[in-house]
Write a protein that holds these residues in place. Structure first.
Motif, PDB file in Angstrom:
ATOM      1  N   SER A  96       4.842  -2.136  -2.476  1.00  0.00           N
ATOM      2  CA  SER A  96       5.194  -0.972  -3.298  1.00  0.00           C
ATOM      3  C   SER A  96       4.449  -0.981  -4.605  1.00  0.00           C
ATOM      4  O   SER A  96       3.808   0.322  -4.604  1.00  0.00           O
ATOM      5  CB  SER A  96       6.674  -1.130  -3.847  1.00  0.00           C
ATOM      6  OG  SER A  96       7.062  -0.085  -4.689  1.00  0.00           O
ATOM      7  N   LEU A  97       4.018  -2.010  -5.004  1.00  0.00           N
ATOM      8  CA  LEU A  97       3.082  -1.891  -6.374  1.00  0.00           C
ATOM      9  C   LEU A  97       1.746  -1.766  -5.888  1.00  0.00           C
ATOM     10  O   LEU A  97       1.021  -0.940  -6.661  1.00  0.00           O
ATOM     11  CB  LEU A  97       3.117  -3.406  -6.762  1.00  0.00           C
ATOM     12  CG  LEU A  97       4.500  -3.789  -7.588  1.00  0.00           C
ATOM     13  CD1 LEU A  97       4.695  -5.182  -8.174  1.00  0.00           C
ATOM     14  CD2 LEU A  97       4.745  -2.636  -8.913  1.00  0.00           C
ATOM     15  N   LEU A  98       1.372  -2.179  -4.647  1.00  0.00           N
ATOM     16  CA  LEU A  98      -0.198  -1.634  -4.467  1.00  0.00           C
ATOM     17  C   LEU A  98      -0.202  -0.379  -3.972  1.00  0.00           C
ATOM     18  O   LEU A  98      -1.329   0.302  -4.468  1.00  0.00           O
ATOM     19  CB  LEU A  98      -0.530  -2.737  -3.369  1.00  0.00           C
ATOM     20  CG  LEU A  98      -1.909  -2.597  -2.516  1.00  0.00           C
ATOM     21  CD1 LEU A  98      -3.003  -3.044  -3.651  1.00  0.00           C
ATOM     22  CD2 LEU A  98      -2.148  -3.389  -1.481  1.00  0.00           C
ATOM     23  N   LYS A  99       0.627   0.186  -3.355  1.00  0.00           N
ATOM     24  CA  LYS A  99       0.584   1.604  -3.070  1.00  0.00           C
ATOM     25  C   LYS A  99       0.594   2.619  -4.302  1.00  0.00           C
ATOM     26  O   LYS A  99      -0.276   3.436  -4.277  1.00  0.00           O
ATOM     27  CB  LYS A  99       1.897   2.118  -2.470  1.00  0.00           C
ATOM     28  CG  LYS A  99       1.954   1.674  -0.673  1.00  0.00           C
ATOM     29  CD  LYS A  99       3.097   2.260  -0.111  1.00  0.00           C
ATOM     30  CE  LYS A  99       3.220   1.711   1.567  1.00  0.00           C
ATOM     31  NZ  LYS A  99       4.360   2.291   1.954  1.00  0.00           N
ATOM     32  N   GLN A 100       1.201   1.950  -5.464  1.00  0.00           N
ATOM     33  CA  GLN A 100       1.337   2.745  -6.646  1.00  0.00           C
ATOM     34  C   GLN A 100       0.164   2.635  -7.197  1.00  0.00           C
ATOM     35  O   GLN A 100      -0.579   3.517  -7.871  1.00  0.00           O
ATOM     36  CB  GLN A 100       2.495   2.210  -7.592  1.00  0.00           C
ATOM     37  CG  GLN A 100       3.607   2.652  -7.093  1.00  0.00           C
ATOM     38  CD  GLN A 100       4.744   2.043  -7.927  1.00  0.00           C
ATOM     39  OE1 GLN A 100       4.708   2.242  -9.301  1.00  0.00           O
ATOM     40  NE2 GLN A 100       5.724   1.347  -7.342  1.00  0.00           N
ATOM     41  N   LEU A 101      -0.545   1.427  -7.154  1.00  0.00           N
ATOM     42  CA  LEU A 101      -1.850   1.111  -7.927  1.00  0.00           C
ATOM     43  C   LEU A 101      -2.893   2.059  -7.148  1.00  0.00           C
ATOM     44  O   LEU A 101      -3.926   2.765  -7.899  1.00  0.00           O
ATOM     45  CB  LEU A 101      -2.430  -0.360  -7.805  1.00  0.00           C
ATOM     46  CG  LEU A 101      -3.422  -0.732  -8.338  1.00  0.00           C
ATOM     47  CD1 LEU A 101      -3.484  -0.460  -9.936  1.00  0.00           C
ATOM     48  CD2 LEU A 101      -3.809  -2.410  -8.085  1.00  0.00           C
ATOM     49  N   LEU A 102      -3.083   2.008  -5.813  1.00  0.00           N
ATOM     50  CA  LEU A 102      -3.984   2.761  -5.081  1.00  0.00           C
ATOM     51  C   LEU A 102      -3.902   4.353  -5.475  1.00  0.00           C
ATOM     52  O   LEU A 102      -4.935   4.953  -5.650  1.00  0.00           O
ATOM     53  CB  LEU A 102      -3.874   2.562  -3.449  1.00  0.00           C
ATOM     54  CG  LEU A 102      -4.144   1.079  -3.057  1.00  0.00           C
ATOM     55  CD1 LEU A 102      -3.844   0.940  -1.524  1.00  0.00           C
ATOM     56  CD2 LEU A 102      -5.544   0.623  -3.080  1.00  0.00           C
ATOM     57  N   LYS A 103      -2.687   4.598  -5.708  1.00  0.00           N
ATOM     58  CA  LYS A 103      -2.665   6.129  -5.908  1.00  0.00           C
ATOM     59  C   LYS A 103      -2.947   6.500  -7.129  1.00  0.00           C
ATOM     60  O   LYS A 103      -3.776   7.546  -7.530  1.00  0.00           O
ATOM     61  CB  LYS A 103      -0.906   6.275  -5.776  1.00  0.00           C
ATOM     62  CG  LYS A 103      -0.727   8.034  -6.048  1.00  0.00           C
ATOM     63  CD  LYS A 103       0.719   8.135  -6.103  1.00  0.00           C
ATOM     64  CE  LYS A 103       1.140   9.658  -6.321  1.00  0.00           C
ATOM     65  NZ  LYS A 103       2.715   9.924  -5.878  1.00  0.00           N
ATOM     66  N   ASN A 104      -2.778   5.488  -8.289  1.00  0.00           N
ATOM     67  CA  ASN A 104      -3.200   5.703  -9.740  1.00  0.00           C
ATOM     68  C   ASN A 104      -4.921   5.661  -9.553  1.00  0.00           C
ATOM     69  O   ASN A 104      -5.129   6.434 -10.280  1.00  0.00           O
ATOM     70  CB  ASN A 104      -2.727   4.700 -10.468  1.00  0.00           C
ATOM     71  CG  ASN A 104      -1.284   4.695 -10.618  1.00  0.00           C
ATOM     72  OD1 ASN A 104      -0.625   5.571 -10.339  1.00  0.00           O
ATOM     73  ND2 ASN A 104      -0.841   3.659 -11.299  1.00  0.00           N
ATOM     74  N   LEU A 105      -5.457   4.951  -8.647  1.00  0.00           N
ATOM     75  CA  LEU A 105      -7.013   5.067  -8.481  1.00  0.00           C
ATOM     76  C   LEU A 105      -7.406   6.191  -7.787  1.00  0.00           C
ATOM     77  O   LEU A 105      -8.747   6.240  -7.678  1.00  0.00           O
ATOM     78  CB  LEU A 105      -7.466   3.805  -7.904  1.00  0.00           C
ATOM     79  CG  LEU A 105      -7.250   2.340  -8.727  1.00  0.00           C
ATOM     80  CD1 LEU A 105      -7.622   1.224  -7.844  1.00  0.00           C
ATOM     81  CD2 LEU A 105      -7.854   2.507 -10.059  1.00  0.00           C
ATOM     82  N   GLY A 106      -6.463   7.138  -7.267  1.00  0.00           N
ATOM     83  CA  GLY A 106      -7.021   8.107  -6.207  1.00  0.00           C
ATOM     84  C   GLY A 106      -7.696   7.726  -5.018  1.00  0.00           C
ATOM     85  O   GLY A 106      -8.240   8.481  -4.444  1.00  0.00           O
ATOM     86  N   LEU A 107      -7.038   6.581  -4.542  1.00  0.00           N
ATOM     87  CA  LEU A 107      -7.243   6.142  -3.285  1.00  0.00           C
ATOM     88  C   LEU A 107      -6.302   6.127  -2.257  1.00  0.00           C
ATOM     89  O   LEU A 107      -5.050   5.734  -2.380  1.00  0.00           O
ATOM     90  CB  LEU A 107      -7.785   4.532  -3.472  1.00  0.00           C
ATOM     91  CG  LEU A 107      -8.998   4.369  -4.302  1.00  0.00           C
ATOM     92  CD1 LEU A 107      -9.143   2.723  -4.617  1.00  0.00           C
ATOM     93  CD2 LEU A 107     -10.186   4.749  -3.852  1.00  0.00           C
ATOM     94  N   TYR A 108      -6.419   6.942  -1.014  1.00  0.00           N
ATOM     95  CA  TYR A 108      -5.310   7.248  -0.081  1.00  0.00           C
ATOM     96  C   TYR A 108      -5.848   6.387   0.920  1.00  0.00           C
ATOM     97  O   TYR A 108      -6.710   6.690   1.777  1.00  0.00           O
ATOM     98  CB  TYR A 108      -5.094   8.503  -0.058  1.00  0.00           C
ATOM     99  CG  TYR A 108      -4.902   9.202  -1.459  1.00  0.00           C
ATOM    100  CD1 TYR A 108      -3.496   9.256  -1.654  1.00  0.00           C
ATOM    101  CD2 TYR A 108      -5.783   9.910  -2.049  1.00  0.00           C
ATOM    102  CE1 TYR A 108      -3.104   9.513  -2.913  1.00  0.00           C
ATOM    103  CE2 TYR A 108      -5.400  10.251  -3.247  1.00  0.00           C
ATOM    104  CZ  TYR A 108      -4.005  10.307  -3.778  1.00  0.00           C
ATOM    105  OH  TYR A 108      -3.546  10.876  -4.876  1.00  0.00           O
ATOM    106  N   VAL A 109      -5.065   5.301   1.236  1.00  0.00           N
ATOM    107  CA  VAL A 109      -5.479   4.529   2.744  1.00  0.00           C
ATOM    108  C   VAL A 109      -3.994   4.034   3.180  1.00  0.00           C
ATOM    109  O   VAL A 109      -3.269   3.721   2.420  1.00  0.00           O
ATOM    110  CB  VAL A 109      -6.327   3.525   2.396  1.00  0.00           C
ATOM    111  CG1 VAL A 109      -5.691   2.448   1.235  1.00  0.00           C
ATOM    112  CG2 VAL A 109      -6.837   2.622   3.660  1.00  0.00           C
TER     113      VAL A 109
END
Length: 301
Positions: free
Chosen positions: A122-135
């Motif tokens: 969950s935290l990694l998904k949020q972090l990636l979203k904040n970085l504008g990275l969608y994977v």
């Protein structure tokens, strides 16, 4: 390709360095055992993962932070179309799932590793979203110890049991992966956020005067005494080690426990309890470290 190698946690290194030099309390002893067991499992996982063949970028021991919350990722494998998030456990014995609870065969409840995996995901998904990275993110909870059994395991879950490891690897190897600049930038972004100093470190208090001095045997943890022209010999297990290697290891040990203190010939001579001649220590320091200062104020970095 491994972008970040796995290293022994500093907390574990410090506890191992303290163990022969002081009496560890119950809490520190349990912590040491837990850290050793966990690290052994992660190394075993790394060995198993060398069988993985598709193109990938591997990041081990990634410590990240999101809005003041820290979370650790044992291994992150970046492939063409997804991130494989691995949480590794080295438990042994019989366990079972009782609803949302994770219990030993005797009925004792322990921290549910599925919750730990879910939190990291969950935290990694949020972090990636904040970085504008969608994977796409694929989490897996790997129980690496062959002596582990999980009763009542759900059919569909991120759990990989010891008996499933070979089949799981075969499935991963059947998935093609061709890396591009996109995956490289993703890896660089995550590595740039890695926190080197863990805020979770728990070690007992200690002072130089209260610690036992001497040269510790790397094999059995006893103290080395006798030496000849080239080697130190352990009277406990019979292991031999070159004098230079023993001195360097003893210096490393001191710098780990006292990172803010200057390393001098006399300090290391006292730290190894006069087992080796001071001229030997000075020679090894001069050959392996930068000399700072002059005469009595000389120290080494």
């Amino acid at each position: 390709m491994i972008l970040k190698e796995r290293t022994k946690p500093e907390e574990l290194e410090i506890l191992l360095a303290l163990k022969p030099r002081m009496e560890l309390g119950e809490t520190a002893t349990i912590n040491l055992y837990t850290l050793e067991k966990g690290y052994e499992g992660e190394v075993q996982f790394d060995h198993w993962f060398t069988n993985y063949t598709p193109e990938s970028l591997i990041i081990n021991d990634l410590l990240l932070e999101l809005n003041g919350t820290h979370f650790q990722i044992d291994s992150l494998v970046i492939t063409q179309d997804r991130l494989h998030l691995f949480e590794v456990k080295n438990l042994e014995g019989d366990y079972y799932l009782d609803g949302d609870k994770f219990k030993t065969s005797a009925g004792a409840e322990i921290k549910n590793p599925l919750h730990q995996l879910s939190r990291a995901e969950s935290l990694l998904k949020q972090l990636l979203k904040n970085l504008g990275l969608y994977v796409s993110l694929e989490p897996n909870l790997v129980f690496i110890n062959p002596e582990f059994t999980l009763l009542q395991a759900p059919v569909k879950s991120p759990i990989v049991l010891p008996t499933q490891l070979n089949r799981f690897m075969d499935k991963m190897n059947r998935t093609s992966s061709k890396l591009t600049n996109k995956q490289t930038k993703l890896a660089e972004a995550l590595l740039s956020l890695h926190i080197k100093k863990s805020p979770f470190t728990r070690v007992p208090g200690y002072e130089l005067d209260s610690l036992r001095k001497g040269v510790i045997c790397e094999g059995c943890g006893g103290f080395l005494e006798g030496f000849d022209r080239y080697n130190l010999k352990c009277s406990h297990c019979g292991a031999k080690e070159s004098i230079d290697a023993a001195v360097l290891r003893t210096i490393k040990n001191y710098r780990l426990l006292f990172p803010g203190q200057k390393v001098t010939t006399s300090v290391i001579f006292e730290w190894e309890d006069g087992v080796l001649p001071i001229k030997t220590i000075r020679r090894v320091l001069k050959q392996n470290f930068l000399v700072q200062g002059e005469c009595r104020s000389t120290f080494y970095e």
